[in-house]
Design a protein around this motif. Structure first.
Motif: not given
Length: 263
Positions: A165-175, A189-198
């Motif tokens: 099935g569809q995946l929701v990638l986040s630490p809460e879901n094991g990713f 890919l956190t919840d909400p997503e964390t944009y990285l300034d590089v």
């Protein structure tokens, strides 16, 4: 009858004595204060150097939040040799639109659906694959070459994640995953997503899994710089996670950690 001049000189003498005593007391206090804080500052400096030395000589320490940005901790051949783990792709988990190389070190997307043996752990919708991690003696560090790919997702996933099935990638879901979108948006890919300034998008990613501090960290392996560490701790057994996206056929490559250059 006393001479008024004598009283005046007497009062001046007393005042001078009092002033001298006050000045002596102030001088003593200042001297004590100066040496006390100088000693304290020296102690702090030594403590700071000791901490840096500890990080360099104890690779596991780099998993600690307050030391992750220490550049010394991710440099040096000795550190890499001690922490490098062997990672190989598990083709049984690969989505049917992914090609896994014969040596199990590369994965790429193909527009043609492949007919693959059924396996309970195979991802049926999301274009990703898991990788087995063979523990290094003192840690779990590996590098992935992305090159100029504009889409990818790399990190770790719990062994127990449901691949169907569809995946929701986040630490809460094991990713615990870093993602690049359209070649310019790097995010955790956190919840909400964390944009990285590089300053620039990494082309070679270092992944460090520290079971002792239960953290996952990512590094730009070419620049020897720390990118991101997930706040949520890892629990249970995890596997390496790879998704080459579904926009180009360039592979993600698990590559040997270099003996020079990079980390």
């Amino acid at each position: 009858m006393e001479n008024p001049k004598d009283d005046t000189w007497k009062n001046v003498s007393i005042a001078l004595i009092v002033i001298i005593v006050v000045l002596v007391v102030l001088a003593v206090c200042f001297t004590v204060w100066y040496f006390h804080f100088r000693k304290k500052g020296t102690s702090r400096s030594k403590e700071s150097h000791s901490q840096d030395d500890y990080v360099v000589s104890n690779p596991r320490a780099i998993g600690m939040k307050d030391l992750l940005c220490n550049k010394k901790a991710i440099e040096g051949v000795e550190w890499r040799n001690k922490m490098t783990a062997k990672v190989t792709l598990d083709s049984k988990t690969a989505n049917c639109y992914l090609n896994v190389s014969e040596d199990h070190l590369e994965v790429s997307w193909t527009p043609n659906r492949q007919v693959l043996p059924q396996f309970p752990g195979r991802f049926d919708e999301y274009p990703c694959v898991l990788g087995e991690i063979t523990n290094a003696p003192r840690g779990h560090y590996w590098e992935v070459q992305m090159g100029k790919k504009k889409y990818w997702e790399i990190g770790v996933a719990k062994e127990s994640v449901q691949p169907q099935g569809q995946l929701v990638l986040s630490p809460e879901n094991g990713f615990w995953v870093l993602s690049l979108w359209n070649g310019e948006k790097l995010k955790a890919l956190t919840d909400p997503e964390t944009y990285l300034d590089v300053t620039s998008i990494p082309k070679r990613l270092g992944v460090y899994l520290d079971y002792e501090s239960k953290m996952v960290s990512f590094y730009d392996a070419e620049k020897s710089t720390h990118i991101y560490t997930f706040e949520k701790e890892v629990s249970g057994k995890v596997l390496a996670f790879f998704s080459p996206g579904n926009n180009d056929e360039e592979p993600l490559k698990i590559i040997p950690v270099r003996d020079s250059g990079g980390l």
